[in-house]
Design an enzyme around this catalytic site. Structure first.
Site, PDB file in Angstrom:
ATOM      1  N   SER A   1       0.832  -1.203   0.000  1.00  0.00           N
ATOM      2  CA  SER A   1       0.000   0.000   0.000  1.00  0.00           C
ATOM      3  C   SER A   1       0.862   1.248   0.000  1.00  0.00           C
ATOM      4  O   SER A   1       1.966   1.247   0.559  1.00  0.00           O
ATOM      5  CB  SER A   1      -0.883  -0.003   1.249  1.00  0.00           C
ATOM      6  OG  SER A   1      -1.515   1.248   1.426  1.00  0.00           O
TER       7      SER A   1
ATOM      8  N   TYR B   1      -1.610  -0.122  10.450  1.00  0.00           N
ATOM      9  CA  TYR B   1      -1.864  -0.829   9.194  1.00  0.00           C
ATOM     10  C   TYR B   1      -0.672  -0.670   8.244  1.00  0.00           C
ATOM     11  O   TYR B   1      -0.144  -1.651   7.725  1.00  0.00           O
ATOM     12  CB  TYR B   1      -3.142  -0.308   8.530  1.00  0.00           C
ATOM     13  CG  TYR B   1      -3.259  -0.718   7.092  1.00  0.00           C
ATOM     14  CD1 TYR B   1      -2.997   0.193   6.068  1.00  0.00           C
ATOM     15  CD2 TYR B   1      -3.582  -2.018   6.746  1.00  0.00           C
ATOM     16  CE1 TYR B   1      -3.068  -0.193   4.745  1.00  0.00           C
ATOM     17  CE2 TYR B   1      -3.667  -2.405   5.419  1.00  0.00           C
ATOM     18  CZ  TYR B   1      -3.405  -1.477   4.425  1.00  0.00           C
ATOM     19  OH  TYR B   1      -3.470  -1.869   3.111  1.00  0.00           O
TER      20      TYR B   1
ATOM     21  N   LYS C   1       2.226  -3.459   6.756  1.00  0.00           N
ATOM     22  CA  LYS C   1       2.580  -3.644   5.353  1.00  0.00           C
ATOM     23  C   LYS C   1       4.088  -3.473   5.154  1.00  0.00           C
ATOM     24  O   LYS C   1       4.728  -4.235   4.422  1.00  0.00           O
ATOM     25  CB  LYS C   1       1.824  -2.636   4.474  1.00  0.00           C
ATOM     26  CG  LYS C   1       0.337  -2.918   4.309  1.00  0.00           C
ATOM     27  CD  LYS C   1       0.099  -4.255   3.628  1.00  0.00           C
ATOM     28  CE  LYS C   1      -1.388  -4.518   3.376  1.00  0.00           C
ATOM     29  NZ  LYS C   1      -1.623  -5.814   2.718  1.00  0.00           N
TER      30      LYS C   1
ATOM     31  N   ASN D   1     -13.657   4.624   3.583  1.00  0.00           N
ATOM     32  CA  ASN D   1     -13.081   5.274   2.406  1.00  0.00           C
ATOM     33  C   ASN D   1     -14.100   6.141   1.658  1.00  0.00           C
ATOM     34  O   ASN D   1     -15.309   5.945   1.757  1.00  0.00           O
ATOM     35  CB  ASN D   1     -12.491   4.213   1.463  1.00  0.00           C
ATOM     36  CG  ASN D   1     -11.360   3.410   2.111  1.00  0.00           C
ATOM     37  OD1 ASN D   1     -11.338   2.204   2.062  1.00  0.00           O
ATOM     38  ND2 ASN D   1     -10.419   4.124   2.731  1.00  0.00           N
TER      39      ASN D   1
HETATM   40  C1  WQD Z   1      -9.520   9.692   0.545  1.00  0.00           C
HETATM   41  C2  WQD Z   1      -9.786  11.178   0.732  1.00  0.00           C
HETATM   42  C3  WQD Z   1     -10.099  11.812   3.022  1.00  0.00           C
HETATM   43  C4  WQD Z   1     -13.845   9.590   3.589  1.00  0.00           C
HETATM   44  C5  WQD Z   1      -6.901   4.774   2.621  1.00  0.00           C
HETATM   45  C6  WQD Z   1      -5.869   3.945   3.311  1.00  0.00           C
HETATM   46  C7  WQD Z   1      -4.927   3.353   2.296  1.00  0.00           C
HETATM   47  C8  WQD Z   1      -5.687   2.599   1.239  1.00  0.00           C
HETATM   48  C9  WQD Z   1      -6.749   3.488   0.614  1.00  0.00           C
HETATM   49  C10 WQD Z   1      -5.513   0.269   1.871  1.00  0.00           C
HETATM   50  C11 WQD Z   1      -9.047  11.783   1.916  1.00  0.00           C
HETATM   51  C12 WQD Z   1     -11.377  12.034   2.224  1.00  0.00           C
HETATM   52  C13 WQD Z   1     -12.693  10.123   3.039  1.00  0.00           C
HETATM   53  C14 WQD Z   1     -14.905  10.458   3.954  1.00  0.00           C
HETATM   54  C15 WQD Z   1     -13.607  12.332   3.193  1.00  0.00           C
HETATM   55  N1  WQD Z   1      -6.250   1.428   1.773  1.00  0.00           N
HETATM   56  N2  WQD Z   1     -12.588  11.474   2.845  1.00  0.00           N
HETATM   57  N3  WQD Z   1     -14.743  11.814   3.736  1.00  0.00           N
HETATM   58  O1  WQD Z   1      -7.163   7.745   3.474  1.00  0.00           O
HETATM   59  O2  WQD Z   1      -6.264   8.204   1.134  1.00  0.00           O
HETATM   60  O3  WQD Z   1      -6.284   5.870   2.002  1.00  0.00           O
HETATM   61  O4  WQD Z   1      -7.568   3.971   1.684  1.00  0.00           O
HETATM   62  O5  WQD Z   1      -4.435   0.063   1.416  1.00  0.00           O
HETATM   63  O6  WQD Z   1      -4.048   2.504   2.966  1.00  0.00           O
HETATM   64  O7  WQD Z   1      -5.109   4.795   4.148  1.00  0.00           O
HETATM   65  O8  WQD Z   1      -8.419   6.955   1.405  1.00  0.00           O
HETATM   66  O9  WQD Z   1     -10.776   6.985   0.797  1.00  0.00           O
HETATM   67  O10 WQD Z   1     -10.160   7.074   3.266  1.00  0.00           O
HETATM   68  O11 WQD Z   1      -9.746   9.061   1.805  1.00  0.00           O
HETATM   69  O12 WQD Z   1     -13.483  13.573   3.004  1.00  0.00           O
HETATM   70  O13 WQD Z   1     -15.979  10.052   4.477  1.00  0.00           O
HETATM   71  O14 WQD Z   1     -11.182  11.368   1.000  1.00  0.00           O
HETATM   72  O15 WQD Z   1      -9.871  12.881   3.948  1.00  0.00           O
HETATM   73  O16 WQD Z   1      -8.667  13.103   1.585  1.00  0.00           O
HETATM   74  P1  WQD Z   1      -6.998   7.303   2.060  1.00  0.00           P
HETATM   75  P2  WQD Z   1      -9.855   7.455   1.864  1.00  0.00           P
END
Ligand code: WQD
Length: 336
Positions: free
Chosen positions: A124, A148, A152, A198
């Site tokens: 990741s 997490y 990894k 996510n």
């Molecule tokens: C994306 C953007 C949030 C939810 C994570 C894991 C990573 C990988 C992918 C496994 C950010 C914003 C999110 C919400 C929001 N998973 N957001 N409101 O955090 O980049 O990565 O998922 O490997 O390891 O860390 O992805 O989709 O959570 O967030 O505003 O309800 O959307 O702040 O900017 P992230 P995400």
């Protein structure tokens, strides 16, 4: 050639199974159904037009996994199975280290016992933590900032050390950025348990009326519109990246590390607006406070995978939004 796919009923695993079969590989799926559903297997068989071998086992049970290696002639392993919720990992570090590390070690010990020496590991972008700059190359510092991500990074070290000590082992470490989207059939897609962590599954559930409101975590970041920027990649492009790297492992030994991303970022608001435009739906959202641990900007430099694997992401953000919505509508209409 037969590929053992651990976690093969999960989001990325199931899409990779489709890519593998469509590229002529035989597949054995191993999954404990702790974060996936058996109904995915039926829908995979519908998409692929053939039955698919499946064994329900927990990878912490070495003997059960050993029996799978006796039962099937395995040529490669693609290891997806892991706990993957960042927030949960902070609350349950021991469970995350035990599950994510011991399951990998069991897989490697079974591979060694049965003379299977080629493995693709689901890593990741989380291993990079908050990058000094973007785009992020594979040579960027490894400094994960959550449990997490640390599991990894440790798994990557286990694999690199194993390959260094046992020269037959060939290892590919694939660092995913932000996988979203779904297979064009709409039959498989991201299906998180409970409240989505996510962005995209939250968007689709708000658009489908399953949830009232999407909270945008902060609009005061140093980005064009103030919201977080990420490298979203279509899950089918990600799946194809696994097939591309298998071909690399067929004829090469050693450790191969690749970022799998599009090489450009989209902000939260850009994703919301693209989703509304392409699907002609409304997404209710409100700006809230930043989420702890989030970085402002994170996107990949995928040039190494482009050059060495001849792999390129083909889908754009509209494809990702369209396909995510098609899956959400199927899941809602069929009570998946
Ligand atoms: C994306 C953007 C949030 C939810 C994570 C894991 C990573 C990988 C992918 C496994 C950010 C914003 C999110 C919400 C929001 N998973 N957001 N409101 O955090 O980049 O990565 O998922 O490997 O390891 O860390 O992805 O989709 O959570 O967030 O505003 O309800 O959307 O702040 O900017 P992230 P995400």
């Amino acid at each position: 050639m037969r590929v053992l796919v651990t976690g093969g009923l999960g989001f990325i695993g199931s899409h990779t199974v489709v890519s593998l079969i469509s590229n002529g590989y035989d597949v054995v799926i191993v999954d404990d159904l702790s974060n996936s559903k058996l109904s995915v297997l039926d829908r995979l068989e519908t998409i692929c037009g053939k039955s698919i071998d499946f064994e329900q086992i927990n990878l912490l049970d070495y003997n059960s996994l050993d029996q799978v290696f006796f039962k099937y002639a395995i040529d490669f392993v693609i290891h997806f199975a892991a706990f993957k919720a960042v927030g949960e990992s902070q609350e349950k570090p021991l469970e995350y280290y035990q599950n994510n590390l011991v399951s990998l070690i069991n897989v490697l010990n079974c591979m060694r016992k049965h003379s299977v020496f080629k493995i693709v590991f689901s890593s990741s972008a989380c291993v990079y933590g908050t990058p000094d700059s973007c785009p992020i190359p594979e040579t960027a510092d490894i400094r994960p900032q959550n449990v997490y991500g640390r599991t990894k990074a440790v798994c990557e070290s286990i694999l690199q050390d194993t390959s260094a000590a046992i020269s037959e082992f060939s290892v590919a470490l694939l660092r995913y950025f932000n996988p979203i989207g779904a297979h064009e059939s709409g039959l498989i897609g991201e299906d998180p348990n409970g409240i989505p962590n996510n962005l995209m599954p939250y968007i689709t559930q708000v658009a489908a009326g399953k949830r009232e409101l999407l909270t945008v975590y902060g609009n005061d970041y140093p980005t064009p519109d103030g919201t977080g920027v990420r490298d979203y990649i279509h899950v089918c492009d990600l799946a194809d990246g696994h097939v591309a790297v298998l071909k690399k492992l067929e004829n090469n030994t050693g450790v191969f590390i690749y970022n799998l991303g599009c090489g450009r970022g989209y902000s939260v608001l850009e994703v919301i607006h693209a989703f509304e435009e392409v699907n002609h739906v409304n997404v209710n959202y409100a700006i809230g406070p930043r989420r702890s641990g989030d970085s402002a900007v994170c996107f990949s430099n995928p040039a190494k995978a482009n050059k060495e694997l001849g792999w390129y992401a083909k889908h754009d953000i509209k494809d990702m939004c369209r396909d995510s919505w098609r899956w959400e509508c199927y899941a809602r209409d069929h009570e998946v």
